[in-house]
Design a protein around this motif. Structure first.
Motif, PDB file in Angstrom:
ATOM      1  N   ILE A   7       0.857  -1.181   0.000  1.00  0.00           N
ATOM      2  CA  ILE A   7       0.000   0.000   0.000  1.00  0.00           C
ATOM      3  C   ILE A   7       0.893   1.231   0.000  1.00  0.00           C
ATOM      4  N   HIS A   8       0.657   2.115  -0.961  1.00  0.00           N
ATOM      5  CA  HIS A   8       1.371   3.389  -0.991  1.00  0.00           C
ATOM      6  C   HIS A   8       0.390   4.493  -0.616  1.00  0.00           C
ATOM      7  N   PHE A   9       0.813   5.334   0.320  1.00  0.00           N
ATOM      8  CA  PHE A   9       0.023   6.470   0.793  1.00  0.00           C
ATOM      9  C   PHE A   9       0.649   7.738   0.214  1.00  0.00           C
ATOM     10  N   ALA A  10      -0.046   8.422  -0.677  1.00  0.00           N
ATOM     11  CA  ALA A  10       0.459   9.674  -1.267  1.00  0.00           C
ATOM     12  C   ALA A  10      -0.323  10.828  -0.647  1.00  0.00           C
ATOM     13  N   PHE A  11       0.327  11.522   0.291  1.00  0.00           N
ATOM     14  CA  PHE A  11      -0.297  12.634   1.001  1.00  0.00           C
ATOM     15  C   PHE A  11      -0.112  13.938   0.235  1.00  0.00           C
ATOM     16  N   THR A  12      -1.157  14.741   0.189  1.00  0.00           N
ATOM     17  CA  THR A  12      -1.068  16.127  -0.254  1.00  0.00           C
ATOM     18  C   THR A  12      -1.619  16.960   0.890  1.00  0.00           C
ATOM     19  N   VAL A  13      -0.750  17.776   1.474  1.00  0.00           N
ATOM     20  CA  VAL A  13      -1.138  18.598   2.616  1.00  0.00           C
ATOM     21  C   VAL A  13      -1.010  20.055   2.202  1.00  0.00           C
ATOM     22  N   THR A  14      -2.077  20.805   2.442  1.00  0.00           N
ATOM     23  CA  THR A  14      -2.149  22.204   2.052  1.00  0.00           C
ATOM     24  C   THR A  14      -2.164  23.078   3.292  1.00  0.00           C
ATOM     25  N   GLY A  15      -1.447  24.195   3.215  1.00  0.00           N
ATOM     26  CA  GLY A  15      -1.457  25.131   4.326  1.00  0.00           C
ATOM     27  C   GLY A  15      -0.501  26.270   4.091  1.00  0.00           C
ATOM     28  N   ASP A  65       3.455  15.563  -0.494  1.00  0.00           N
ATOM     29  CA  ASP A  65       3.481  16.757  -1.329  1.00  0.00           C
ATOM     30  C   ASP A  65       2.855  17.873  -0.505  1.00  0.00           C
ATOM     31  N   ILE A  66       3.529  19.004  -0.420  1.00  0.00           N
ATOM     32  CA  ILE A  66       3.022  20.134   0.357  1.00  0.00           C
ATOM     33  C   ILE A  66       2.678  21.261  -0.605  1.00  0.00           C
ATOM     34  N   VAL A  67       1.459  21.776  -0.473  1.00  0.00           N
ATOM     35  CA  VAL A  67       1.010  22.897  -1.285  1.00  0.00           C
ATOM     36  C   VAL A  67       0.850  24.093  -0.355  1.00  0.00           C
ATOM     37  N   ASP A  68       1.614  25.156  -0.629  1.00  0.00           N
ATOM     38  CA  ASP A  68       1.565  26.362   0.191  1.00  0.00           C
ATOM     39  C   ASP A  68       0.415  27.238  -0.288  1.00  0.00           C
ATOM     40  N   THR A  69      -0.508  27.556   0.605  1.00  0.00           N
ATOM     41  CA  THR A  69      -1.674  28.355   0.215  1.00  0.00           C
ATOM     42  C   THR A  69      -1.276  29.767  -0.197  1.00  0.00           C
ATOM     43  N   GLN A  70      -0.150  30.272   0.280  1.00  0.00           N
ATOM     44  CA  GLN A  70       0.318  31.599  -0.142  1.00  0.00           C
ATOM     45  C   GLN A  70       0.664  31.573  -1.626  1.00  0.00           C
TER      46      GLN A  70
END
Length: 146
Positions: free
Chosen positions: A91-99, A136-141
């Motif tokens: 099982i691969h968990f691909a996280f995308t976290v935004t903030g 993967d991190i997505v910066d809301t700025q």
């Protein structure tokens, strides 16, 4: 914790689960297995529950760390054994976290803590499956400036 599963009857493979907290989830089988493809398969719900368990942990850990987390999704990709019981083997968990200004180290640590300490579902599944993670991190700025 309690859960009751009721079969929908002789016309197929529809099952309704009623949880101890009073919520309902429906499951069905594929047409080739006698079902009508009206709801997720039980193993799909197991995978979804694991994703929900770990995403819950990640958000809670980041919030408790006073990080400005605005979103979290995790896409799970799984392989199963070819023979019965067809357990998950990978099982691969691909996280995308935004903030806003989320430190990579904090997000990766939250994922690690969920896996190593808090997520009961992934702890059970790692008995048969190799678990891998990506973040993967997505910066809301950055998204607001674009």
């Amino acid at each position: 914790m309690d859960c009751t599963i009721n079969w929908g009857g002789p016309d197929g493979m529809l099952f309704v689960a009623t949880t101890g907290s009073g919520h309902v989830a429906t499951m069905d089988g594929a047409v080739d297995g006698g079902g009508h493809n009206l709801a997720p398969r039980p193993m799909e719900l197991l995978l979804a529950g694991t994703g929900g368990c770990t995403a819950y942990d990640v958000v809670l850990i980041l919030k408790r760390g006073r990080h400005a987390v605005a979103g979290c999704s995790v896409k799970l990709s799984a392989d199963r054994a070819d023979t019965d019981p067809k357990v998950f083997t990978r099982i691969h968990f691909a996280f995308t976290v935004t903030g806003k200004n989320l430190p990579r180290a904090a997000v990766e640590r939250a994922v690690q803590l969920s896996h190593e300490k808090y997520c009961s579902a992934s702890a059970m599944l790692e008995k048969t499956a190799e678990l891998t993670f990506s973040v993967d991190i997505v910066d809301t700025q950055e998204t607001q400036a674009a």
